[in-house]
Design an enzyme around this catalytic site. Sequence first.
Site, PDB file in Angstrom:
ATOM      1  N   ARG A   1      29.703  33.019  36.286  1.00 20.30           N
ATOM      2  CA  ARG A   1      30.748  32.416  37.128  1.00 20.30           C
ATOM      3  C   ARG A   1      30.068  31.422  38.074  1.00 20.30           C
ATOM      4  NH1 ARG A   1      33.023  38.039  37.126  1.00 20.30           N
ATOM      5  NH2 ARG A   1      35.223  37.880  36.560  1.00 20.30           N
TER       6      ARG A   1
ATOM      7  N   ARG B   1      30.213  29.283  32.462  1.00 21.03           N
ATOM      8  CA  ARG B   1      31.590  28.812  32.630  1.00 21.03           C
ATOM      9  C   ARG B   1      31.608  27.684  33.644  1.00 21.03           C
ATOM     10  NH1 ARG B   1      36.090  32.831  34.866  1.00 21.03           N
ATOM     11  NH2 ARG B   1      35.008  32.498  36.829  1.00 21.03           N
TER      12      ARG B   1
ATOM     13  N   GLU C   1      42.945  32.875  28.900  1.00 21.66           N
ATOM     14  CA  GLU C   1      43.347  33.707  30.040  1.00 21.66           C
ATOM     15  C   GLU C   1      44.714  33.300  30.591  1.00 21.66           C
ATOM     16  OE1 GLU C   1      40.629  33.245  33.342  1.00 21.66           O
ATOM     17  OE2 GLU C   1      40.273  31.147  32.892  1.00 21.66           O
TER      18      GLU C   1
ATOM     19  N   ASN D   1      41.655  39.428  33.362  1.00 24.46           N
ATOM     20  CA  ASN D   1      42.043  39.471  34.782  1.00 24.46           C
ATOM     21  C   ASN D   1      43.174  38.485  35.028  1.00 24.46           C
ATOM     22  OD1 ASN D   1      39.762  41.013  34.782  1.00 24.46           O
ATOM     23  ND2 ASN D   1      38.481  39.559  35.892  1.00 24.46           N
ATOM     24  N   ASP D   2      43.015  37.273  34.510  1.00 27.20           N
ATOM     25  CA  ASP D   2      44.076  36.281  34.667  1.00 27.20           C
ATOM     26  C   ASP D   2      45.155  36.432  33.603  1.00 27.20           C
ATOM     27  OD1 ASP D   2      43.573  34.763  36.988  1.00 27.20           O
ATOM     28  OD2 ASP D   2      41.817  33.898  36.007  1.00 27.20           O
TER      29      ASP D   2
ATOM     30  N   ARG E   1      47.402  39.117  40.762  1.00 27.41           N
ATOM     31  CA  ARG E   1      46.465  40.237  40.738  1.00 27.41           C
ATOM     32  C   ARG E   1      46.127  40.791  42.122  1.00 27.41           C
ATOM     33  NH1 ARG E   1      40.356  38.124  39.030  1.00 27.41           N
ATOM     34  NH2 ARG E   1      41.025  36.140  38.214  1.00 27.41           N
TER      35      ARG E   1
ATOM     36  N   CYS F   1      35.738  38.916  28.634  1.00 32.04           N
ATOM     37  CA  CYS F   1      34.928  39.024  29.845  1.00 32.04           C
ATOM     38  C   CYS F   1      35.750  39.500  31.044  1.00 32.04           C
ATOM     39  CB  CYS F   1      34.224  37.707  30.155  1.00 32.04           C
ATOM     40  SG  CYS F   1      35.367  36.333  30.348  1.00 32.04           S
TER      41      CYS F   1
HETATM   42  C1  PEP Z   1      39.313  36.699  33.959  1.00 30.91           C
HETATM   43  O1  PEP Z   1      40.225  35.996  34.398  1.00 30.91           O
HETATM   44  O2  PEP Z   1      39.482  37.729  33.269  1.00 30.91           O
HETATM   45  C2  PEP Z   1      37.904  36.345  34.247  1.00 30.91           C
HETATM   46  C3  PEP Z   1      36.911  36.977  33.678  1.00 30.91           C
HETATM   47  O3  PEP Z   1      37.680  35.346  35.133  1.00 30.91           O
HETATM   48  P1  PEP Z   1      37.776  35.492  36.717  1.00 30.91           P
HETATM   49  O4  PEP Z   1      37.898  36.959  37.029  1.00 30.91           O
HETATM   50  O5  PEP Z   1      36.544  34.858  37.234  1.00 30.91           O
HETATM   51  O6  PEP Z   1      39.012  34.710  37.008  1.00 30.91           O
HETATM   52 MG    MG Z   2      39.944  33.984  35.177  1.00 34.01          MG
END
Ligand code: PEP
Ligand code: MG
Length: 566
Positions: free
Chosen positions: A293, A329, A428, A451-452, A462, A499
């Site tokens: 990241r 990334r 995502e 996550n997104d 979130r 990820c």
């Molecule tokens: C995600 O969105 O799952 C991710 C790995 O990226 P971040 O948590 O940095 O947005």
């Molecule tokens: Mg993300």
Amino acid sequence: MTKGKGVSVGVGIGKILLVEEHSLEYTPHQAEDLIGEKARFKSAVDVFCENTRAQAESLKITAGEKEAEIMLGHISIVNDPFLLGEVDKQIDSGTCAEAAFDSMCEMFIQIFSAAEDDMTRQRAADVRDVRAGVLRLLLGINEIRLSDAPAGTVLCAKELTPSMIAEIKKENIAGIVTETGSSTSHSAILARVLEIPAVMSVPGIMEAAKSGDDIIVDGGTGEVILSPDTEELEKAAEKRDRLLKERRELEKYRGKETASADGTVYELVCNIGKPDDAAKALEFDGEGVGLFRTEFLFMDKTSVPTEEEQFEAYKKAAIILKGKPLIIRTLDIGGDKDIPYLGLAKEENPFMGFRAIRYCLNNPELFRTQLRAILRASAFGNVSIMFPLITCVEEVREGKALVETLKAELKAEGIAFDTNIKVGIMTETAASGIIADLLAEESDFFSIGTNDLTGYTMAADRGNADVSYLYSALQPSVLRMIRSIIQAGRSKGIPVGMCGEAAADPMMIPLLISFGLTEFSVSAPSVLRVRKCISEWTKEKADKTAEIVMSLKTEQEIRDYLSTVI
Ligand code: PEP
Ligand code: MG
């Protein structure tokens, strides 16, 4: 309760031993007998090397070859020809051995302390350790005998040096607390290798702690409790025993391939935020990095990091990983990640706004700088580029076109880079899930950012506690999205990884195996646990589980069912 930085996980309960340093003050004096003074110095150095070699030998047995090298490094420091030559010269001019050696060490300490990177700065601590060792011998001060510490000792020190750690009997030390130090210091690395719970950077601990008092050290949370009550002691003992049991079981998976019960091999890599975390990934037995990241490099600064600064950071991670995968990334700012100096406008809906790849494509100078730095770093390892927040084909095409332009530029400048560098995307967003088949034709790989993806699929922020009941990757809609992304990628022949946090969720793992995921990218401390989980499933059993899960209608039903099979 006080708090510091937890640098070695585990809970330690015991009695404090305050490691107070003897003063190494001396009165500089004129050396009269120059030959005698040099002989006195040489003998101190010889004894120091002899003691250090013995410590290295014992460390080789308790911690391993690599760790013993830290102590052997001290022998190299003290035998540095420049240092010895300068000390000799100073003694020749009448300076006493203590002052001559002290001033030369101080010079090295100043140089190392001024370095940009944490690792080099930590070397200053090694020189300090060497200086203290040799001065103690010159001054005839008896060292604190840590080897005599009884079982159940928690060491409290201002700074714990590698030589002190090398001296201890591992089975007698329940924990370590220091006032200074960080997770990259040698003593932190040694504490982790020796599996001693440790918390560093605890302000005022030397004032507050008293030898003989009870103490609890939690190397995971960084909490330190002085004179705990019975309830705190009981709770800590329970946590300690649980962690020890888990760790013993997980250690069986260290150094092993990541494979399912029927032998399919997976890639198990780590998510990192700083170049030095690449070393942590390896320390936890990760097989590379699936997500770097890069926004943290930008957040730590007051202006956009230069191409050179970024190049050094990416190159460092690539070198540490020695050819293991490193997926970098590109800048993923906006949403919950603000970088004040970029002056992003306040938006009604920042998560739906001008962020990540959208911002980068509209700020080509900034994007060029980052991509050039990544391309240059690709000459030093197995580097890939990954674009965040992709929602349509044009974004991938534009990003890749810029990569191609920069490749041509670098070639013309005669600068090395990996001509076959892979360019993949994060899937995502709901849009990327729905057109995953189209995006797969434009990308070298996918990495699912759950996550997104969960947030964008469920329209649930979130970070918003009021809608957290909706925010779950086990929602049928999110699972269908994940399945269709993996299937789209597989049918176009590109690897699909994950990820997001869900990649480390034991409930998710059988589903991911069934859907055909090939790479799991998780936080470093989760590596062994995920490897164990994967090893417990065959494709057949995972398929049966997934079939049932995908026929269920609610998140609760899915969760309830999965909790019966894991
Ligand atoms: C995600 O969105 O799952 C991710 C790995 O990226 P971040 O948590 O940095 O947005
Ligand atoms: Mg993300």
